[in-house]
Write a protein that holds these residues in place. Structure first.
Motif, mmCIF file in Angstrom:
data_model
loop_
_atom_site.group_PDB
_atom_site.id
_atom_site.type_symbol
_atom_site.label_atom_id
_atom_site.label_comp_id
_atom_site.label_asym_id
_atom_site.label_seq_id
_atom_site.Cartn_x
_atom_site.Cartn_y
_atom_site.Cartn_z
ATOM 1 N N ARG A 680 -2.426 -2.711 2.221
ATOM 2 C CA ARG A 680 -1.434 -2.602 1.596
ATOM 3 C C ARG A 680 -1.087 -0.964 1.582
ATOM 4 N NH1 ARG A 680 -2.441 -7.600 1.564
ATOM 5 N NH2 ARG A 680 -1.710 -8.686 -0.364
ATOM 6 N N ILE A 686 3.174 -1.616 -2.468
ATOM 7 C CA ILE A 686 2.554 -1.600 -3.804
ATOM 8 C C ILE A 686 3.240 -0.349 -4.803
ATOM 9 C CG2 ILE A 686 0.689 -3.048 -3.986
ATOM 10 C CD1 ILE A 686 -0.917 -0.701 -3.188
ATOM 11 N N ALA A 695 0.779 -8.710 -5.763
ATOM 12 C CA ALA A 695 0.333 -7.882 -4.531
ATOM 13 C C ALA A 695 -0.725 -8.313 -3.666
ATOM 14 C CB ALA A 695 0.222 -6.369 -4.770
#
Length: 816
Positions: A680, A686, A695
Motif C-alpha cells: 500500500r 490508505i 485496506a
C-alpha cells in the motif's frame, strides 16, 4: 468603534474573506455560538471581492470534488436561508483541447468525473461549437462538458455566509487588525488586536483559525506556525456590453492559458499565464483594502492576442475594465486546511490558489467538522496543512515557486511532471554519486530524489506523455535488477523519528495498532489509527534499545506524523521526539543478489538464521559502521542500510567499487515493484478515511497487544459487523495502457470505485492498479466472480482482479 469586543471566545477567526465567513457559518451550524470573526478592514476586501466567481465541481481527487459539489449545493440554498442573493447560475462549462495530449487529459478527467459521480460528457469539435457558438474551432481537438458547473457573485456569497453565521450567534467585527497570537506550551491562548480607532485589546480563545488569505503567512508567523503561500498578480479584463450576446457557459482553453465568463452581456477574460508575477515580497501595505495593482498590459497582451483569435467577437468589443489583483498561491497548488502541526488549536484555512469561491463552502464545512470532532472527518490529506515541510516558510523559496504555481493551474498535468523552480534545496549525501551514475532527479517535499537512471547517450530529462514515457525501458531494466539480481536505491528522504524515554514502549502501544513490546532489534510494521479505524500513518518502528525506538515514515509525512505523536502525548509523559531524518542516509540494497553484495563489503552474517526478516543489526561496512534493517518495500530479499551521513559517500563508493553486480535503480522502480506486490501507498491506497481492515492490513493490527490503542474498538466493531469494501489488485489486459490514479473501476459494467494508485508492472507485463470495491454482505469469492474493467480516457479495458498479490502471493521471496 461601536461594537463591543468580547474578552473571550470559544473560536476566534482571523479574516473576513469567503473562507473565514464559511468557517464561521459552519461552526455555528454545528452549535458553536461563541464565535468571533475579526476582519482587519471590511468583509471581502482582500481577494474575495475581485474573484472571477467560477464554480467547477470536478477537482483532482474524490474529496476535493466532494467539497466543490457541496459548495455549489450550499450557494444554491443560501439565498432562501439568509435573504442574500449569491448569484449562482449553473450555466455549465466547456473545456477544450488544442493538442492531442490535452485531449487525452480531458478524456481522463471525464473518466475521473464519472468515478466521482459528476455529470460529464465528451464533446466533438462540432458539439463544442453547439455549446459555445462564439468559439473559433481552429485547432480544437475536442472538449468536455460539465453541465452543473457555473458561476456566482463572490462578494455576495461571502456576505450570505456571514449573515447566516450572525443569525446563529457569531460576532463578525470589521476594522479590527490582529496584532499577535499568544502561544504557551504549544497552545494558542489568545489573540491581541487593534482597532482602526487605535483602541487595542485581547481575546482569550480556545481555538484560533487563520483565514487571513494572502496575509496568512504573516499571521502564521505570529504563532510560529508555517503557512507557505505567496501572493501573485492575477489579471483579467471585462469587456463593454456586446450587442446580442446571450448567456454562455464558462469556457476554458487551458492550452492558451485562458478562461471566459459571460455575465450581463459582457465577457470576462482571465488568464493563468505560464510565468506569474509574485507580489508583496516586502509585505502587503497596511492600507490595502479593495485595492488594485498597477496595470501591466504588456504582460497580459499575449493572452489577449490569442483570445481575440479564439473568440473573434472580442476584437470588436471595447475593454471596460483591465483588472490586476493579488491572489495567494501555495507551493503545490493545493490549499491549506486543518490544525497546524506546531500549535494544534491554531487552525488554518488559506491559500486557495484562485479557486477560493468554489472551494470555500466545502472547505469551511470540512474544517468546522474537523474542529468539532477533533479528528479529520474524511480524507483531507491532499490539503492538510501538516503536509508542508518546515523549510517552505522561506520567503525566497515561496517567491520563486510562486512564479510557477499559478501557471501550473492550466499547464498540462502530466503524470510525472516535475517542478522547475525552487529546486535543489534538500539533497541526500548520495546525491552527487548518483548524479555521476546517470540519475535523473525528481522533487518531493524539497528532496532531490533519483527517480531513474539515464544511459550515457540519453538526455537526462522527462519527455512528458500520457503513454509510456521516454524512461520506460530504463525503468524496465532497473526493475529487472531488483527482481533478478541486485539493485540499490536511495531512501534517505524517508522520514526518521526517534521516540525516546522510559514510557516510549507504552506510548507507542497506545498510538500503534501493532505490538511494540518486542526485543531490541525487532522491526514492527504497523499503522497509527484514528478512532474510526482509519489509517493516519503507515510506518515501521524499530526497537533500538530498551527505551529508544525509530519510526520510519514516507518522505512527505514526517511533519504530519510528528504532529500526530505530539498531539497524543499526555502532559506528564516523559517522551522525547526527535526528527533525525538528516542524520542518517539510507541505502536500500534489494534483490536475490543482495545478500552476496552485502557480504562482499561487510563481515556481518547476513544468513537467515543470523539475520532473519524483520530484524535490525549494527554492522561494519567498508571501513565504516551502519545499521542494517531486513525489510523490503519491493517484495524481494533485501536490506535498508542506515549510515551516519558523514560516512554515506564512503559506503556507496565501497559498494560500487566492489563490483558485486549491484546496479543503481530509481524510485520509479521502487514504485513499480511495490505495486506488483500490492504494498500500500500512504496517501493514495490508505488514508484516514480508509479502515485498516478494509485496506487488507488486519494482519498488522494486534488487538490483544498491551495497551488500548487508538482505533481498537473500531477494529473490533468492523470485524464483528463485516467489511463494507475491500482493496483489490487489478492488471489491465491491454499491455500498452497506463494507469496512474482515479481511473474508474467497473464491476459487471457498473462503476463501483476508482483506482487509488497505479504503475506499470514490468514483471507482470501490464499496468497494475489498486482500488476499493464495495463488498457489504459478500465474500472475497463473490467479488472475484465478477467481470472487471478499468476506464482509461473513456476506453473500457478488461482487467484481471486479485485479492492476494499477483507477484509472489506468499511472500516467499522476502525470506529467501
Amino acid at each position: 468603534m461601536t461594537q463591543a469586543i468580547p474578552a473571550s471566545a470559544r473560536a476566534v477567526i482571523i479574516g473576513g474573506g469567503v473562507i473565514g465567513c464559511s468557517v464561521a457559518y459552519h461552526l455555528t451550524r454545528l452549535g458553536w455560538t461563541d464565535v468571533v470573526l475579526l476582519e482587519r478592514k471590511r468583509l471581502t476586501s482582500g481577494t474575495t471581492w475581485h474573484a472571477a466567481g467560477l464554480i467547477a465541481q470536478l477537482r483532482s481527487s474524490a474529496t476535493a470534488t466532494r467539497l466543490a459539489k457541496y459548495s455549489a449545493d450550499l450557494y444554491a440554498r443560501l439565498e432562501a436561508e439568509t435573504g442574500v442573493a449569491t448569484g449562482l447560475r449553473q450555466c455549465g462549462s466547456v473545456s477544450v483541447a488544442l493538442t492531442a495530449a490535452r485531449q487525452e487529459e480531458l478524456l481522463r478527467n471525464a473518466s475521473m468525473a464519472r468515478a466521482f459521480g459528476v455529470e460529464v460528457a465528451e464533446l466533438s469539435p462540432a458539439e463544442v461549437a453547439e455549446k459555445y457558438p462564439a468559439l473559433n474551432l481552429d485547432g480544437v481537438q475536442g472538449g468536455v462538458w460539465l453541465p452543473l458547473d457555473g458561476q456566482g457573485d463572490p462578494a455576495n456569497i461571502a456576505l450570505a455566509l456571514a449573515r447566516g453565521a450572525r443569525q446563529r450567534g457569531a460576532q463578525i467585527i470589521e476594522g479590527i487588525r490582529v496584532t499577535g497570537i499568544d502561544v504557551a506550551s504549544r497552545t494558542a491562548r489568545a489573540v491581541t488586536w487593534q482597532a482602526e480607532t487605535g483602541e487595542a485589546g485581547r481575546i482569550d480563545a480556545d481555538h484560533v483559525i487563520n483565514c487571513a488569505g494572502m496575509w496568512a503567512h504573516e499571521v502564521g508567523r505570529m504563532a510560529g506556525v508555517n503557512v507557505p503561500l505567496h501572493a501573485c498578480e492575477h489579471f483579467y479584463i471585462v469587456t463593454e456590453a456586446i450587442p446580442g450576446l446571450t448567456r454562455l457557459p464558462v469556457l476554458r482553453v487551458p492550452d492558451e492559458c485562458a478562461y471566459y465568463k459571460e455575465d450581463a452581456g459582457k465577457i470576462l477574460l482571465g488568464a493563468f499565464e505560464p510565468r506569474a508575477k509574485p507580489w508583496g515580497m516586502d509585505g502587503i501595505p497596511e492600507t490595502f483594502e479593495f485595492d488594485q495593482l498597477p496595470e501591466d498590459f504588456d504582460h497580459f497582451e499575449p493572452i489577449l492576442a490569442k483570445a481575440i483569435e479564439r473568440v473573434p467577437m472580442l476584437a470588436e468589443a471595447g475593454i471596460h475594465t483591465f483588472f490586476n489583483g493579488p491572489e495567494s498561491f501555495t507551493p503545490d497548488d493545493a490549499y491549506h486546511l486543518g490544525p497546524s502541526p506546531e500549535v494544534p488549536n491554531l487552525w488554518v484555512a488559506a491559500g486557495f490558489n484562485s479557486i477560493g469561491i468554489q472551494s470555500a463552502g466545502g472547505a469551511g464545512m470540512a474544517l468546522a467538522q474537523w474542529m468539532d470532532d477533533a479528528e479529520m472527518p474524511f480524507d483531507l490529506m491532499d490539503v492538510d496543512i501538516a503536509r508542508n515541510q518546515t523549510f517552505q516558510r522561506n520567503r525566497r523559496y515561496l517567491r520563486e515557486r510562486a512564479t510557477e504555481s499559478l501557471g501550473l493551474l492550466y499547464a498540462d498535468h502530466w503524470p510525472f511532471r516535475q517542478k522547475e523552480t525552487a529546486r535543489g534545496i534538500r539533497r541526500s549525501p548520495f546525491h552527487d554519486q548518483l548524479a555521476d551514475l546517470g540519475a535523473v532527479f525528481g522533487e518531493l517535499a524539497g528532496w532531490e530524489r533519483a527517480n531513474w537512471f539515464a544511459a550515457d547517450d540519453q538526455p537526462r530529462a522527462y519527455d512528458d506523455t500520457w503513454g509510456k514515457p521516454n524512461w520506460f525501458a530504463n525503468a524496465a531494466r532497473e526493475h529487472a535488477h531488483i527482481r533478478e539480481g541486485c539493485g540499490f536505491y536511495d531512501m534517505s528522504s524517508f522520514g526518521k523519528i526517534k521516540i525516546d524515554g522510559r514510557q516510549a514502549e507504552a506510548f507507542l502501544n497506545r498510538l500503534c495498532g501493532g505490538n511494540l513490546s518486542v526485543e531490541t532489534g525487532r522491526i514492527v510494521y504497523t499503522q497509527m489509527l484514528n478512532s474510526r479505524g482509519g489509517v493516519e500513518a503507515d510506518v515501521t518502528v524499530t526497537r533500538l534499545s530498551e527505551h529508544s525506538f525509530l519510526m520510519v515514515t514516507p518522505a512527505a509525512t514526517p511533519v504530519r506524523d510528528m504532529a500526530w505523536l505530539r498531539r497524543h502525548m499526555e502532559p506528564d509523559e516523559a517522551i522525547f521526539l526527535t526528527d533525525v531524518t538528516a542524520g542518517e542516509a539510507v541505502l536500500a540494497v534489494m534483490g536475490p543478489g543482495s545478500r552476496a553484495a552485502l557480504r562482499a563489503i561487510s563481515p556481518a552474517d547476513f544468513s537467515n538464521d543470523a539475520f532473519p526478516f524483520g530484524t535490525a543489526r549494527d554492522i561494519d561496512i567498508g571501513m565504516g559502521i551502519a545499521r542494517a534493517h531486513r525489510v523490503s518495500y519491493v517484495g524481494e530479499l533485501g536490506w535498508e542500510v542506515y549510515v551516519p551521513s558523514d560516512m554515506a559517500a564512503h559506503v556507496l563508493d565501497t559498494l560500487i567499487w566492489a563490483d558485486t553486480g549491484a546496479r543503481p535503480v530509481g524510485l520509479h522502480t521502487m514504485d513499480s515493484c511495490r505495486i506488483e506486490r500490492a504494498f500500500r501507498h500512504m496517501g493514495h491506497d490508505i488514508t484516514p478515511a480508509d479502515h485498516v481492515l478494509e485496506a487488507g492490513l488486519g494482519f498488522a493490527v494486534k488487538t490483544d497487544a498491551p495497551g488500548d490503542f487508538i482505533g481498537r474498538e473500531a477494529v473490533l466493531r468492523r470485524r464483528e459487523e463485516g467489511l463494507r469494501r475491500r482493496l483489490f489488485q487489478f492488471r489491465l489486459h491491454d499491455p500498452d495502457a497506463m494507469l496512474y490514479h482515479n481511473e474508474p473501476i467497473l464491476r459487471d459494467g457498473h462503476i463501483v470505485g476508482h483506482i487509488c494508485s497505479g504503475a506499470y508492472g514490468h514483471s507482470l507485463g501490464a499496468a497494475i492498479g489498486l482500488g476499493y470495491v464495495p463488498c457489504a454482505g459478500e465474500s472475497v469469492g463473490d467479488c472475484l466472480a465478477s467481470t472487471y474493467q478499468i476506464e482509461v480516457a473513456g476506453r473500457r479495458i478488461g482487467a484481471d482482479v486479485s485479492f492476494r498479490p499477483m507477484y509472489d502471493p506468499t511472500g516467499a521471496r522476502l525470506r529467501m
